[in-house]
Design a protein around this motif. Sequence first.
Motif, PDB file in Angstrom:
ATOM      1  N   LEU A  91     -31.669 163.730 115.856  1.00  0.00           N
ATOM      2  CA  LEU A  91     -32.852 163.015 116.340  1.00  0.00           C
ATOM      3  C   LEU A  91     -33.392 163.626 117.630  1.00  0.00           C
ATOM      4  CD1 LEU A  91     -31.749 159.332 115.652  1.00  0.00           C
ATOM      5  CD2 LEU A  91     -33.400 160.694 114.354  1.00  0.00           C
ATOM      6  N   TYR A  96     -34.970 167.151 117.027  1.00  0.00           N
ATOM      7  CA  TYR A  96     -36.218 167.064 116.276  1.00  0.00           C
ATOM      8  C   TYR A  96     -37.347 166.498 117.125  1.00  0.00           C
ATOM      9  CZ  TYR A  96     -39.462 166.062 112.486  1.00  0.00           C
ATOM     10  OH  TYR A  96     -40.576 166.019 111.691  1.00  0.00           O
ATOM     11  N   HIS A  97     -37.092 165.370 117.779  1.00  0.00           N
ATOM     12  CA  HIS A  97     -38.169 164.684 118.518  1.00  0.00           C
ATOM     13  C   HIS A  97     -38.403 165.264 119.898  1.00  0.00           C
ATOM     14  CE1 HIS A  97     -38.909 161.581 115.551  1.00  0.00           C
ATOM     15  NE2 HIS A  97     -37.604 161.437 115.406  1.00  0.00           N
ATOM     16  N   THR A 102     -32.627 166.668 106.745  1.00  0.00           N
ATOM     17  CA  THR A 102     -33.738 165.969 106.108  1.00  0.00           C
ATOM     18  C   THR A 102     -33.349 164.536 105.766  1.00  0.00           C
ATOM     19  OG1 THR A 102     -34.661 168.014 105.236  1.00  0.00           O
ATOM     20  CG2 THR A 102     -35.301 165.977 104.110  1.00  0.00           C
ATOM     21  N   LEU A 104     -33.307 162.443 108.987  1.00  0.00           N
ATOM     22  CA  LEU A 104     -34.660 162.199 109.495  1.00  0.00           C
ATOM     23  C   LEU A 104     -35.429 161.231 108.595  1.00  0.00           C
ATOM     24  CD1 LEU A 104     -35.593 165.774 110.719  1.00  0.00           C
ATOM     25  CD2 LEU A 104     -34.946 163.791 112.116  1.00  0.00           C
ATOM     26  N   THR A 105     -35.217 161.318 107.297  1.00  0.00           N
ATOM     27  CA  THR A 105     -35.868 160.387 106.369  1.00  0.00           C
ATOM     28  C   THR A 105     -35.359 158.969 106.576  1.00  0.00           C
ATOM     29  OG1 THR A 105     -36.183 162.138 104.733  1.00  0.00           O
ATOM     30  CG2 THR A 105     -36.281 159.865 103.924  1.00  0.00           C
ATOM     31  N   ARG A 106     -34.043 158.824 106.702  1.00  0.00           N
ATOM     32  CA  ARG A 106     -33.472 157.493 106.932  1.00  0.00           C
ATOM     33  C   ARG A 106     -33.908 156.934 108.280  1.00  0.00           C
ATOM     34  NH1 ARG A 106     -28.489 156.331 103.340  1.00  0.00           N
ATOM     35  NH2 ARG A 106     -28.613 154.385 104.471  1.00  0.00           N
ATOM     36  N   ALA A 107     -33.993 157.790 109.282  1.00  0.00           N
ATOM     37  CA  ALA A 107     -34.430 157.341 110.606  1.00  0.00           C
ATOM     38  C   ALA A 107     -35.875 156.841 110.543  1.00  0.00           C
ATOM     39  CB  ALA A 107     -34.300 158.472 111.619  1.00  0.00           C
ATOM     40  N   GLU A 108     -36.719 157.580 109.855  1.00  0.00           N
ATOM     41  CA  GLU A 108     -38.115 157.174 109.722  1.00  0.00           C
ATOM     42  C   GLU A 108     -38.222 155.849 108.976  1.00  0.00           C
ATOM     43  OE1 GLU A 108     -42.248 158.730 107.700  1.00  0.00           O
ATOM     44  OE2 GLU A 108     -40.720 160.200 108.232  1.00  0.00           O
ATOM     45  N   THR A 109     -37.457 155.696 107.907  1.00  0.00           N
ATOM     46  CA  THR A 109     -37.456 154.457 107.130  1.00  0.00           C
ATOM     47  C   THR A 109     -37.001 153.275 107.982  1.00  0.00           C
ATOM     48  OG1 THR A 109     -37.029 155.662 105.090  1.00  0.00           O
ATOM     49  CG2 THR A 109     -36.489 153.318 105.087  1.00  0.00           C
ATOM     50  N   GLY A 121     -37.290 153.126 111.189  1.00  0.00           N
ATOM     51  CA  GLY A 121     -38.125 153.016 112.385  1.00  0.00           C
ATOM     52  C   GLY A 121     -37.421 153.470 113.644  1.00  0.00           C
ATOM     53  N   GLY A 153     -36.527 156.443 116.318  1.00  0.00           N
ATOM     54  CA  GLY A 153     -36.979 157.718 116.848  1.00  0.00           C
ATOM     55  C   GLY A 153     -36.111 158.140 118.011  1.00  0.00           C
TER      56      GLY A 153
END
Length: 71
Positions: free
Chosen positions: A15, A18-19, A40, A43-48, A50, A52
């Motif tokens: 995280l 990436y951020h 990937t 990052l997908t699970r983190a986005e789902t 919410g 960051g």
Amino acid sequence: MAEWRLSMLKLKEILRLYHEGGLSRRAIAASLDISRSTVTHVLTRAETAGVGWPLPAELEDESKLESTFIA
């Protein structure tokens, strides 16, 4: 199928890199010695979820962070 496990330290590093660092998934995977698909997936699970960077204060506890990604 094998259960997916990743240390919370590496999860946090993914995280952060990436951020904050702006690194690509490929560069993160190489720097942490993990697969690009794992990056990937995180990052997908983190986005789902919410999530960051920086992590919200309520997710600083590793058990809470882990439950966010496993749930």
